[in-house]
Design a protein around this motif. Sequence first.
Motif, PDB file in Angstrom:
ATOM      1  N   ASN A 126      56.632  68.043  20.799  1.00 32.68           N
ATOM      2  CA  ASN A 126      56.952  68.324  18.669  1.00 32.68           C
ATOM      3  C   ASN A 126      56.581  67.135  18.546  1.00 32.68           C
ATOM      4  O   ASN A 126      56.043  66.180  17.693  1.00 32.68           O
ATOM      5  CB  ASN A 126      58.099  68.385  19.016  1.00 32.68           C
ATOM      6  N   ASP A 127      54.888  67.077  19.172  1.00 37.42           N
ATOM      7  CA  ASP A 127      54.226  66.253  18.561  1.00 37.42           C
ATOM      8  C   ASP A 127      54.680  64.838  19.381  1.00 37.42           C
ATOM      9  O   ASP A 127      53.785  63.574  18.382  1.00 37.42           O
ATOM     10  CB  ASP A 127      54.183  66.308  17.020  1.00 37.42           C
ATOM     11  N   GLY A 128      55.670  64.673  19.628  1.00 40.29           N
ATOM     12  CA  GLY A 128      55.682  63.865  20.565  1.00 40.29           C
ATOM     13  C   GLY A 128      55.913  63.439  21.694  1.00 40.29           C
ATOM     14  O   GLY A 128      55.874  64.558  22.527  1.00 40.29           O
ATOM     15  N   ALA A 129      55.750  62.413  22.640  1.00 41.59           N
ATOM     16  CA  ALA A 129      55.516  61.666  24.173  1.00 41.59           C
ATOM     17  C   ALA A 129      56.850  61.349  24.753  1.00 41.59           C
ATOM     18  O   ALA A 129      57.863  60.472  23.876  1.00 41.59           O
ATOM     19  CB  ALA A 129      54.668  60.086  24.391  1.00 41.59           C
ATOM     20  N   MET A 130      57.484  61.974  25.671  1.00 39.48           N
ATOM     21  CA  MET A 130      58.356  61.723  26.511  1.00 39.48           C
ATOM     22  C   MET A 130      57.982  61.233  27.751  1.00 39.48           C
ATOM     23  O   MET A 130      58.015  62.580  28.696  1.00 39.48           O
ATOM     24  CB  MET A 130      59.318  62.858  26.129  1.00 39.48           C
ATOM     25  N   PRO A 131      57.510  60.246  28.074  1.00 42.46           N
ATOM     26  CA  PRO A 131      57.101  59.403  29.470  1.00 42.46           C
ATOM     27  C   PRO A 131      57.839  60.249  30.326  1.00 42.46           C
ATOM     28  O   PRO A 131      57.067  60.535  31.772  1.00 42.46           O
ATOM     29  CB  PRO A 131      56.822  58.775  29.848  1.00 42.46           C
ATOM     30  N   TYR A 287      64.528  62.616  18.265  1.00 41.80           N
ATOM     31  CA  TYR A 287      64.411  63.167  16.968  1.00 41.80           C
ATOM     32  C   TYR A 287      63.161  62.940  16.668  1.00 41.80           C
ATOM     33  O   TYR A 287      62.479  61.482  16.776  1.00 41.80           O
ATOM     34  CB  TYR A 287      65.637  61.432  16.860  1.00 41.80           C
ATOM     35  N   THR A 288      63.026  63.544  15.098  1.00 43.06           N
ATOM     36  CA  THR A 288      61.748  63.746  14.755  1.00 43.06           C
ATOM     37  C   THR A 288      62.074  63.570  13.066  1.00 43.06           C
ATOM     38  O   THR A 288      62.427  64.515  12.784  1.00 43.06           O
ATOM     39  CB  THR A 288      61.019  64.507  15.749  1.00 43.06           C
ATOM     40  N   LEU A 289      60.901  63.061  12.792  1.00 45.19           N
ATOM     41  CA  LEU A 289      60.856  63.081  11.288  1.00 45.19           C
ATOM     42  C   LEU A 289      59.047  63.495  10.893  1.00 45.19           C
ATOM     43  O   LEU A 289      58.689  62.804  11.117  1.00 45.19           O
ATOM     44  CB  LEU A 289      61.203  61.773  10.199  1.00 45.19           C
ATOM     45  N   HIS A 290      59.465  64.483  10.596  1.00 43.26           N
ATOM     46  CA  HIS A 290      57.741  65.265  10.141  1.00 43.26           C
ATOM     47  C   HIS A 290      57.328  65.986   8.036  1.00 43.26           C
ATOM     48  O   HIS A 290      58.744  66.162   8.122  1.00 43.26           O
ATOM     49  CB  HIS A 290      56.769  65.744  10.798  1.00 43.26           C
ATOM     50  N   PHE A 291      56.648  65.046   7.756  1.00 40.12           N
ATOM     51  CA  PHE A 291      56.047  65.156   6.440  1.00 40.12           C
ATOM     52  C   PHE A 291      54.328  65.861   6.509  1.00 40.12           C
ATOM     53  O   PHE A 291      53.841  65.431   7.231  1.00 40.12           O
ATOM     54  CB  PHE A 291      56.034  64.152   5.837  1.00 40.12           C
ATOM     55  N   ALA A 292      54.090  66.568   5.475  1.00 39.80           N
ATOM     56  CA  ALA A 292      53.092  67.754   5.739  1.00 39.80           C
ATOM     57  C   ALA A 292      53.136  67.821   4.381  1.00 39.80           C
ATOM     58  O   ALA A 292      53.745  68.817   4.191  1.00 39.80           O
ATOM     59  CB  ALA A 292      53.089  68.553   6.691  1.00 39.80           C
ATOM     60  N   HIS A 293      51.842  68.097   3.826  1.00 42.06           N
ATOM     61  CA  HIS A 293      51.389  68.723   2.497  1.00 42.06           C
ATOM     62  C   HIS A 293      50.325  69.236   2.691  1.00 42.06           C
ATOM     63  O   HIS A 293      48.860  68.127   2.931  1.00 42.06           O
ATOM     64  CB  HIS A 293      51.765  66.760   1.402  1.00 42.06           C
ATOM     65  N   GLU A 294      49.808  70.235   2.579  1.00 42.89           N
ATOM     66  CA  GLU A 294      48.662  70.614   2.290  1.00 42.89           C
ATOM     67  C   GLU A 294      48.283  71.256   1.033  1.00 42.89           C
ATOM     68  O   GLU A 294      48.929  71.568  -0.612  1.00 42.89           O
ATOM     69  CB  GLU A 294      48.091  72.374   3.009  1.00 42.89           C
ATOM     70  N   GLY A 301      42.041  68.091   1.973  1.00 42.09           N
ATOM     71  CA  GLY A 301      42.402  69.220   2.233  1.00 42.09           C
ATOM     72  C   GLY A 301      44.053  68.979   2.812  1.00 42.09           C
ATOM     73  O   GLY A 301      45.180  70.064   1.966  1.00 42.09           O
ATOM     74  N   ALA A 302      44.679  68.059   3.258  1.00 43.06           N
ATOM     75  CA  ALA A 302      46.112  68.273   3.640  1.00 43.06           C
ATOM     76  C   ALA A 302      46.217  66.670   4.543  1.00 43.06           C
ATOM     77  O   ALA A 302      45.431  65.694   5.027  1.00 43.06           O
ATOM     78  CB  ALA A 302      46.527  69.374   4.566  1.00 43.06           C
ATOM     79  N   ILE A 303      47.459  66.309   4.823  1.00 41.21           N
ATOM     80  CA  ILE A 303      47.915  65.310   4.999  1.00 41.21           C
ATOM     81  C   ILE A 303      49.205  65.009   5.127  1.00 41.21           C
ATOM     82  O   ILE A 303      50.219  66.271   4.925  1.00 41.21           O
ATOM     83  CB  ILE A 303      48.742  63.788   3.470  1.00 41.21           C
ATOM     84  N   GLU A 304      49.390  64.455   6.924  1.00 44.98           N
ATOM     85  CA  GLU A 304      50.879  64.758   7.518  1.00 44.98           C
ATOM     86  C   GLU A 304      50.610  63.472   7.852  1.00 44.98           C
ATOM     87  O   GLU A 304      50.232  62.594   8.525  1.00 44.98           O
ATOM     88  CB  GLU A 304      50.553  65.572   8.541  1.00 44.98           C
ATOM     89  N   ALA A 305      52.434  63.506   8.683  1.00 43.55           N
ATOM     90  CA  ALA A 305      52.837  62.028   9.173  1.00 43.55           C
ATOM     91  C   ALA A 305      54.657  62.336   9.878  1.00 43.55           C
ATOM     92  O   ALA A 305      54.895  63.575   9.361  1.00 43.55           O
ATOM     93  CB  ALA A 305      53.231  61.135   8.184  1.00 43.55           C
ATOM     94  N   SER A 306      54.321  61.191  10.718  1.00 51.01           N
ATOM     95  CA  SER A 306      55.738  61.819  11.721  1.00 51.01           C
ATOM     96  C   SER A 306      55.994  60.736  11.878  1.00 51.01           C
ATOM     97  O   SER A 306      55.052  59.372  12.691  1.00 51.01           O
ATOM     98  CB  SER A 306      54.954  63.530  12.862  1.00 51.01           C
ATOM     99  N   GLY A 344      57.500  56.167  18.170  1.00 51.48           N
ATOM    100  CA  GLY A 344      55.553  56.348  18.424  1.00 51.48           C
ATOM    101  C   GLY A 344      55.684  56.854  16.780  1.00 51.48           C
ATOM    102  O   GLY A 344      56.500  57.461  15.987  1.00 51.48           O
ATOM    103  N   GLY A 345      54.771  56.980  16.244  1.00 48.28           N
ATOM    104  CA  GLY A 345      54.410  58.015  15.108  1.00 48.28           C
ATOM    105  C   GLY A 345      52.787  58.450  15.122  1.00 48.28           C
ATOM    106  O   GLY A 345      52.189  57.845  15.484  1.00 48.28           O
TER     107      GLY A 345
END
Length: 705
Positions: A126-131, A287-294, A301-306, A344-345
């Motif tokens: 889910n785009d996050g690290a869990m070592p 826990y994850t908070l994700h934003f994406a706009h295309e 073209g697009a921006i995303e942040a998490s 992280g983010g």
Amino acid sequence: MPRASCLAASVAAALLLSCSVSAAEPRADEPRADNPRANEPRADQPAEAPQSEVPVLDAVVVTAVRPSSALTFETDPKLPRQPVPASDGADYLKTIPGFGAIRNGGSNADPVLRGMFGSRLNLLSNDGAMPGACPSRMDNPLSYVSPENYDRLVVVKGPQTVLWGPGASAGTVRFERERRHFQSRELQLGGSLLGGSAGRNDQVLDATHGAPSGYARLNANRSHADDYEDGDGRTVASAWNKWNSDLALGWTPDAHTVLELSAGFGDGEARYAGRSMDGAQFVRESYTLHFAHERPEGRLGAIEASVYRNLADHVMDNYSLRQPNPAGPMPMPMASNVERLTSGGRVAARWRGDGFEATAGLDAQDSRHRQRKAPGREAYRAQAWATDARFDDVGAFGEVAWRAGGRDRLVAGARVDRASATDARVTVGRMPTPNPTAGVTRHETLGAGFLRWERVPGEGALGGYIGLGRSERMPDYWELFSADRGPAGAANAFAGLDTEKTTQLDLGLEYRSRRVAVWVTAYAGRIDDYILFTYQSGGMRPTTSVAGVDADIHGGELGIELRPADHWLLGGTLAYAWGAQRDNGLALPQMPPLEARLSLGREGERWSFGTLLRAVAAQERIVLDQGNVVGRDLGPSAGFATFAVNGGYRFGDRLQLTAGIDNLFDRGYSEHLNLAGNADFGYPADPVRIGEPGRTVWMKFNLTY
């Protein structure tokens, strides 16, 4: 091993009636019914040139995954696979040629790609690290991943992307969930039930309620198995029981924007035939908070942040799942509780122009490790936590793809990271002594980049790529803190280990036509300051030292799919990895042997049937007692071959039954990458590899609504 006779009879009947199977994957560019925007270019992946239509059968049972684009392999981890569907992320990766795993029991093996291990692989969910937290990687990152709870598995081999964090010299692995837009209010349900030998039973639920304004999605699973019997009839300590659940709430104010908040929890336990302790707890909080706009039009073209926060709270002991061994190194009950909090983010934007597409962004990560332990049952709970390590990283990255006309394009990327590690240990060693690097923080500036030319294959036209990449990585927690000694002349590993630098050439060819698909990849690399563990016998357990050596590596993979007639598919893959230490000419340890897979099947409208032959060569290029923090070369290993059959029946578009028998002839064998059996389970003092499961019968129902 007790067999479920009624289950075996049902599976046998299904196989006898079956008449087809496919080991093929759905096309990576095929739109999914639940995501009509799946074909649109992603902010994290440059758009591919259009590919000619190639008829590909729907997968019933996955036995091998072919590349979807240059160096990229993509699959749906919800699909049934053979061998028996995976209980953890590392197990599922083995369907991709080049992957193996260090085996230690029934679940939670540690993934290896082309002989490369640990943080040389960037493992994300889910785009996050869990070592993970265990100093010996009992809870490696993919032990917290249940593959069926994700929609997509994406692998990029080699140092050929810079978008997902530093290091990643061997490759990048991402388990992803889709974020969906709904045109109307609807309820989507999916799930599966799995039963098999050795008490194996899994339950999976995927439920989504969506509307134009947003959605709520629940993913949950439970997986259980008892100890299995190997092909020689010996019971192997391998039982596990684990569960995971994740809830995602999404807001979609328009067709191009999504804001999602997700929370996930899990726990489990696992017996390990190759360790002196078992995993009594695998608590996960995510826990994850994700934003994406295309933006369909315009240069941007697009921006995303998490942002994410992942906690691994792991307990290992010698009394919950086994009895303490009075003759062993831990005759009394003992437990250790380790915890790793990683936050992280990432923010990234994609631009497009005439003939090019660019992605750039920033990412950051902070990871803190602490532990507590004590002799006696549950006595650790009364102890105070002691923080022993902290890691920080901030990076900037960018990738650009230029279309050179027709099917050609040029892709380049670069990133720079500022990484730091703090040694918070007050004392070190088995007999605690003051730590000479207590409170010391080391800082490193890490650079990475690649340049790659690609030609996308067309119908009956050859495609290929050639790329040169370089990656530098900070030694990880296990390399800096787990070894008993560091390089000669250094106070410890924290003070003495240099960063590891990899320079690698990757190249490949691919041909596709209506009846034939062939692909081949090759690589050759030089690794400066390759981090290598050496084990020395002594005392109650071996001691370890770690140092940097210079190394050469090369190898490759080959795949072929033939469709000699309608509904029939013949497939094969071959994987080879080689490594050597430049300083002394010795082999690089923990290299997997040559491996081939051959599959034959037939796919019908309702029924399917298939076979899988896996052949592994002997491995004699070893260096006794050298390896990594988890495994070491135990000596040469014998070759082996196993045969499996599978079948399936579609009751309609919503219900599918698949079944299989792995290791049909009940062969006794063991993998080369393997922990030695532990004396607590009756294994001898001389290292003996853990045997793999004997004949295994399984059946799986998949339901979508």
